[in-house]
Scaffold this active site. Structure first.
Site, PDB file in Angstrom:
ATOM      1  N   GLY A 223      42.563 -11.546 -46.772  1.00  0.00           N
ATOM      2  CA  GLY A 223      43.470 -10.535 -47.326  1.00  0.00           C
ATOM      3  C   GLY A 223      43.298 -10.236 -48.808  1.00  0.00           C
TER       4      GLY A 223
ATOM      5  N   GLU B  92      46.044 -14.414 -54.426  1.00  0.00           N
ATOM      6  CA  GLU B  92      46.494 -14.118 -53.062  1.00  0.00           C
ATOM      7  C   GLU B  92      46.926 -12.669 -52.946  1.00  0.00           C
ATOM      8  OE1 GLU B  92      46.557 -14.665 -50.142  1.00  0.00           O
ATOM      9  OE2 GLU B  92      47.027 -16.702 -49.548  1.00  0.00           O
ATOM     10  N   ASP B  93      46.887 -12.164 -51.745  1.00  0.00           N
ATOM     11  CA  ASP B  93      47.384 -10.806 -51.512  1.00  0.00           C
ATOM     12  C   ASP B  93      48.900 -10.811 -51.322  1.00  0.00           C
ATOM     13  OD1 ASP B  93      46.743 -12.258 -49.203  1.00  0.00           O
ATOM     14  OD2 ASP B  93      46.735 -10.478 -47.949  1.00  0.00           O
TER      15      ASP B  93
ATOM     16  N   ASP C  52      54.611 -14.947 -48.376  1.00  0.00           N
ATOM     17  CA  ASP C  52      55.629 -14.616 -47.399  1.00  0.00           C
ATOM     18  C   ASP C  52      56.523 -15.859 -47.247  1.00  0.00           C
ATOM     19  OD1 ASP C  52      56.862 -13.650 -45.102  1.00  0.00           O
ATOM     20  OD2 ASP C  52      55.042 -12.808 -44.267  1.00  0.00           O
TER      21      ASP C  52
ATOM     22  N   PHE D 143      56.822  -5.096 -42.649  1.00  0.00           N
ATOM     23  CA  PHE D 143      55.443  -5.481 -42.357  1.00  0.00           C
ATOM     24  C   PHE D 143      54.489  -4.501 -43.016  1.00  0.00           C
ATOM     25  CE2 PHE D 143      51.537  -6.372 -40.214  1.00  0.00           C
ATOM     26  CZ  PHE D 143      51.576  -7.751 -40.085  1.00  0.00           C
TER      27      PHE D 143
ATOM     28  N   ARG E 144      42.759  -3.091 -43.140  1.00  0.00           N
ATOM     29  CA  ARG E 144      42.419  -3.750 -44.404  1.00  0.00           C
ATOM     30  C   ARG E 144      41.771  -2.797 -45.409  1.00  0.00           C
ATOM     31  NH1 ARG E 144      42.927  -9.400 -43.728  1.00  0.00           N
ATOM     32  NH2 ARG E 144      42.259 -10.207 -41.730  1.00  0.00           N
TER      33      ARG E 144
HETATM   34  C1  PRP Z   1      48.302 -14.054 -45.179  1.00  0.00           C
HETATM   35  C2  PRP Z   1      48.170 -13.999 -46.682  1.00  0.00           C
HETATM   36  C3  PRP Z   1      48.496 -15.388 -47.114  1.00  0.00           C
HETATM   37  C4  PRP Z   1      49.486 -15.844 -46.080  1.00  0.00           C
HETATM   38  C5  PRP Z   1      50.854 -15.744 -46.645  1.00  0.00           C
HETATM   39  O1  PRP Z   1      47.082 -14.476 -44.669  1.00  0.00           O
HETATM   40  O2  PRP Z   1      46.868 -13.622 -47.083  1.00  0.00           O
HETATM   41  O3  PRP Z   1      47.357 -16.221 -47.118  1.00  0.00           O
HETATM   42  O4  PRP Z   1      49.341 -14.990 -44.955  1.00  0.00           O
HETATM   43  O5  PRP Z   1      51.807 -16.134 -45.734  1.00  0.00           O
HETATM   44  P1  PRP Z   1      52.812 -17.345 -45.945  1.00  0.00           P
HETATM   45  O6  PRP Z   1      53.392 -17.235 -47.324  1.00  0.00           O
HETATM   46  O7  PRP Z   1      53.848 -17.109 -44.866  1.00  0.00           O
HETATM   47  O8  PRP Z   1      52.065 -18.617 -45.736  1.00  0.00           O
HETATM   48  P2  PRP Z   1      46.677 -14.388 -43.141  1.00  0.00           P
HETATM   49  O9  PRP Z   1      46.877 -15.729 -42.521  1.00  0.00           O
HETATM   50  O10 PRP Z   1      47.350 -13.200 -42.522  1.00  0.00           O
HETATM   51  O11 PRP Z   1      45.112 -14.198 -43.166  1.00  0.00           O
HETATM   52  P3  PRP Z   1      44.215 -13.003 -43.761  1.00  0.00           P
HETATM   53  O12 PRP Z   1      44.364 -13.061 -45.263  1.00  0.00           O
HETATM   54  O13 PRP Z   1      42.831 -13.336 -43.308  1.00  0.00           O
HETATM   55  O14 PRP Z   1      44.711 -11.700 -43.203  1.00  0.00           O
END
Ligand code: PRP
Length: 175
Positions: A43, A99-100, A103, A152, A165
Protein backbone atom coordinates in the site's frame (compact mmCIF):
# COMPACT_ATOMS: atom_id res chain seq x y z
CA UNK A 1 -16.58 -7.40 -8.11
CA UNK A 2 -15.75 -4.33 -6.05
CA UNK A 3 -18.27 -1.51 -6.24
CA UNK A 4 -17.64 1.88 -7.83
CA UNK A 5 -15.15 4.27 -6.23
CA UNK A 6 -16.39 7.55 -7.63
CA UNK A 7 -16.39 9.77 -4.54
CA UNK A 8 -13.05 11.53 -4.20
CA UNK A 9 -12.14 12.00 -0.55
CA UNK A 10 -8.67 13.49 -1.07
CA UNK A 11 -7.59 14.80 -4.45
CA UNK A 12 -4.23 14.18 -5.99
CA UNK A 13 -3.36 17.89 -5.58
CA UNK A 14 -4.20 17.79 -1.86
CA UNK A 15 -2.06 14.69 -1.42
CA UNK A 16 0.92 16.23 -3.18
CA UNK A 17 0.65 19.51 -1.25
CA UNK A 18 0.49 17.68 2.07
CA UNK A 19 3.47 15.49 1.20
CA UNK A 20 5.57 18.61 0.54
CA UNK A 21 4.60 19.93 3.99
CA UNK A 22 5.43 16.60 5.63
CA UNK A 23 8.80 16.52 3.87
CA UNK A 24 9.63 20.02 5.11
CA UNK A 25 8.81 18.95 8.65
CA UNK A 26 10.88 15.77 8.32
CA UNK A 27 13.88 17.69 6.92
CA UNK A 28 13.73 20.05 9.90
CA UNK A 29 13.55 17.17 12.39
CA UNK A 30 16.46 15.26 10.82
CA UNK A 31 18.99 17.95 9.99
CA UNK A 32 21.79 15.55 9.14
CA UNK A 33 22.71 12.01 8.24
CA UNK A 34 20.94 9.44 6.13
CA UNK A 35 17.26 8.68 6.67
CA UNK A 36 16.07 5.14 6.14
CA UNK A 37 12.52 5.10 4.84
CA UNK A 38 11.18 1.68 5.73
CA UNK A 39 8.15 1.30 3.60
CA UNK A 40 5.48 -1.31 4.07
CA UNK A 41 4.33 -3.00 0.86
CA UNK A 42 2.24 -2.89 -1.00
CA UNK A 43 0.00 0.00 0.00
CA UNK A 44 2.75 2.52 0.78
CA UNK A 45 4.60 2.26 -2.53
CA UNK A 46 3.15 5.46 -3.99
CA UNK A 47 3.46 7.47 -0.82
CA UNK A 48 7.09 6.49 -0.27
CA UNK A 49 7.93 7.34 -3.89
CA UNK A 50 6.46 10.83 -3.58
CA UNK A 51 7.77 11.43 -0.05
CA UNK A 52 11.27 10.37 -1.09
CA UNK A 53 11.19 12.79 -4.02
CA UNK A 54 10.01 15.59 -1.75
CA UNK A 55 12.99 15.11 0.58
CA UNK A 56 15.86 17.16 -0.75
CA UNK A 57 18.91 15.54 0.85
CA UNK A 58 20.75 12.96 -1.25
CA UNK A 59 20.97 10.39 1.53
CA UNK A 60 17.49 8.89 1.59
CA UNK A 61 17.61 5.10 1.72
CA UNK A 62 14.49 3.31 0.58
CA UNK A 63 13.85 -0.10 2.05
CA UNK A 64 10.85 -2.37 1.80
CA UNK A 65 9.10 -4.82 4.07
CA UNK A 66 5.91 -6.69 3.55
CA UNK A 67 3.51 -7.47 6.32
CA UNK A 68 0.19 -9.09 5.88
CA UNK A 69 -2.68 -8.24 8.16
CA UNK A 70 -5.89 -8.02 6.16
CA UNK A 71 -6.21 -10.66 3.44
CA UNK A 72 -8.80 -9.57 0.93
CA UNK A 73 -11.47 -8.61 3.43
CA UNK A 74 -12.55 -5.13 4.44
CA UNK A 75 -11.78 -5.73 8.10
CA UNK A 76 -8.57 -6.52 9.89
CA UNK A 77 -8.13 -10.14 10.89
CA UNK A 78 -5.79 -9.03 13.65
CA UNK A 79 -3.18 -11.42 12.26
CA UNK A 80 0.24 -9.95 11.51
CA UNK A 81 2.95 -11.76 9.61
CA UNK A 82 6.23 -10.51 8.11
CA UNK A 83 6.23 -11.83 4.57
CA UNK A 84 9.32 -9.92 3.45
CA UNK A 85 11.94 -8.69 5.90
CA UNK A 86 14.52 -5.92 5.51
CA UNK A 87 17.78 -6.87 3.86
CA UNK A 88 19.78 -4.11 5.59
CA UNK A 89 20.96 -3.62 9.14
CA UNK A 90 19.25 -0.55 10.63
CA UNK A 91 21.27 -0.49 13.86
CA UNK A 92 22.39 3.04 14.67
CA UNK A 93 20.39 4.61 11.83
CA UNK A 94 17.56 7.15 11.66
CA UNK A 95 14.55 5.12 10.61
CA UNK A 96 11.18 6.35 9.49
CA UNK A 97 8.47 3.76 8.93
CA UNK A 98 6.37 4.89 5.98
CA UNK A 99 2.79 3.61 5.84
CA UNK A 100 -0.22 4.37 3.71
CA UNK A 101 -2.82 3.93 6.46
CA UNK A 102 -3.18 3.19 10.15
CA UNK A 103 -6.43 1.55 10.99
CA UNK A 104 -6.56 -0.80 14.02
CA UNK A 105 -2.88 -0.05 14.74
CA UNK A 106 -2.15 -3.78 14.94
CA UNK A 107 0.34 -3.76 12.04
CA UNK A 108 2.25 -0.68 13.13
CA UNK A 109 2.51 -1.53 16.80
CA UNK A 110 3.88 -4.94 15.84
CA UNK A 111 6.32 -3.46 13.33
CA UNK A 112 7.51 -0.78 15.73
CA UNK A 113 8.27 -3.36 18.41
CA UNK A 114 10.08 -5.53 15.88
CA UNK A 115 12.29 -2.73 14.53
CA UNK A 116 13.03 -1.30 17.98
CA UNK A 117 14.74 -4.59 18.84
CA UNK A 118 17.21 -3.87 16.02
CA UNK A 119 18.47 -0.76 17.87
CA UNK A 120 18.03 2.06 15.36
CA UNK A 121 19.32 5.49 16.41
CA UNK A 122 15.73 6.73 16.12
CA UNK A 123 12.45 5.21 15.01
CA UNK A 124 9.33 7.14 14.04
CA UNK A 125 6.26 6.62 11.89
CA UNK A 126 4.94 8.62 8.96
CA UNK A 127 1.52 7.68 7.64
CA UNK A 128 -0.44 9.30 4.86
CA UNK A 129 -3.80 8.37 6.36
CA UNK A 130 -4.97 7.81 9.90
CA UNK A 131 -8.35 6.39 10.92
CA UNK A 132 -8.23 7.08 14.68
CA UNK A 133 -11.79 5.80 15.29
CA UNK A 134 -10.70 2.28 14.39
CA UNK A 135 -7.74 2.06 16.75
CA UNK A 136 -7.49 -1.11 18.84
CA UNK A 137 -3.79 -0.83 19.70
CA UNK A 138 -2.29 2.57 20.52
CA UNK A 139 0.58 3.71 18.30
CA UNK A 140 2.55 6.94 18.49
CA UNK A 141 2.65 8.45 15.02
CA UNK A 142 4.93 11.41 14.40
CA UNK A 143 3.77 12.48 10.92
CA UNK A 144 0.17 12.15 9.75
CA UNK A 145 -0.94 13.30 6.31
CA UNK A 146 -4.70 13.23 6.81
CA UNK A 147 -7.03 12.05 9.58
CA UNK A 148 -10.00 10.46 7.89
CA UNK A 149 -13.38 9.10 9.01
CA UNK A 150 -14.12 5.40 9.18
CA UNK A 151 -14.91 4.82 5.51
CA UNK A 152 -13.35 2.25 3.21
CA UNK A 153 -10.87 4.11 1.05
CA UNK A 154 -8.98 3.04 -2.04
CA UNK A 155 -6.49 4.60 -4.44
CA UNK A 156 -3.00 6.04 -4.16
CA UNK A 157 -1.65 2.60 -3.23
CA UNK A 158 -4.66 1.39 -1.25
CA UNK A 159 -6.58 -1.51 -2.67
CA UNK A 160 -9.72 -3.52 -2.47
CA UNK A 161 -8.91 -7.11 -3.47
CA UNK A 162 -5.83 -5.72 -5.29
CA UNK A 163 -7.82 -3.28 -7.44
CA UNK A 164 -7.68 0.54 -7.36
CA UNK A 165 -4.05 0.90 -6.20
CA UNK A 166 -3.20 2.86 -9.35
CA UNK A 167 -5.58 5.79 -8.73
CA UNK A 168 -3.76 9.05 -8.09
CA UNK A 169 -6.40 10.28 -5.61
CA UNK A 170 -8.06 8.66 -2.60
CA UNK A 171 -11.66 7.60 -3.05
CA UNK A 172 -14.41 6.09 -0.96
CA UNK A 173 -15.56 2.67 -2.06
CA UNK A 174 -19.33 2.27 -2.14
CA UNK A 175 -20.85 -0.75 -0.41
C1 PRP B 1 -2.89 -2.11 5.24
C2 PRP B 1 -1.99 -0.92 5.45
C3 PRP B 1 -1.33 -1.21 6.76
C4 PRP B 1 -2.38 -1.98 7.51
C5 PRP B 1 -3.05 -1.06 8.47
O1 PRP B 1 -2.15 -3.10 4.62
O2 PRP B 1 -1.04 -0.79 4.41
O3 PRP B 1 -0.16 -1.98 6.60
O4 PRP B 1 -3.30 -2.47 6.55
O5 PRP B 1 -4.03 -1.71 9.18
P1 PRP B 1 -4.04 -1.88 10.75
O6 PRP B 1 -3.72 -0.54 11.37
O7 PRP B 1 -5.47 -2.31 11.03
O8 PRP B 1 -3.06 -2.93 11.12
P2 PRP B 1 -2.76 -4.40 3.96
O9 PRP B 1 -2.63 -5.54 4.91
O10 PRP B 1 -4.12 -4.07 3.41
O11 PRP B 1 -1.76 -4.75 2.79
P3 PRP B 1 -1.37 -3.91 1.47
O12 PRP B 1 -0.60 -2.70 1.94
O13 PRP B 1 -0.51 -4.86 0.69
O14 PRP B 1 -2.62 -3.53 0.74
Amino acid sequence: MPGPADRVLISSEQIQRRIQEMATEIEADYPEGPIYLVSVLKGAFMFVADLARALKRPSVRIEFMAISSYGNAKTSSGQVKVTRDLDVNIEGHQVLIVEDIIDSGVTLSYLKRLLEQRKPKSLAIATLLDKPERRIQPVTVKYVGFRIPDEFVVGYGLDFAEDYRNLSDIRVLSA
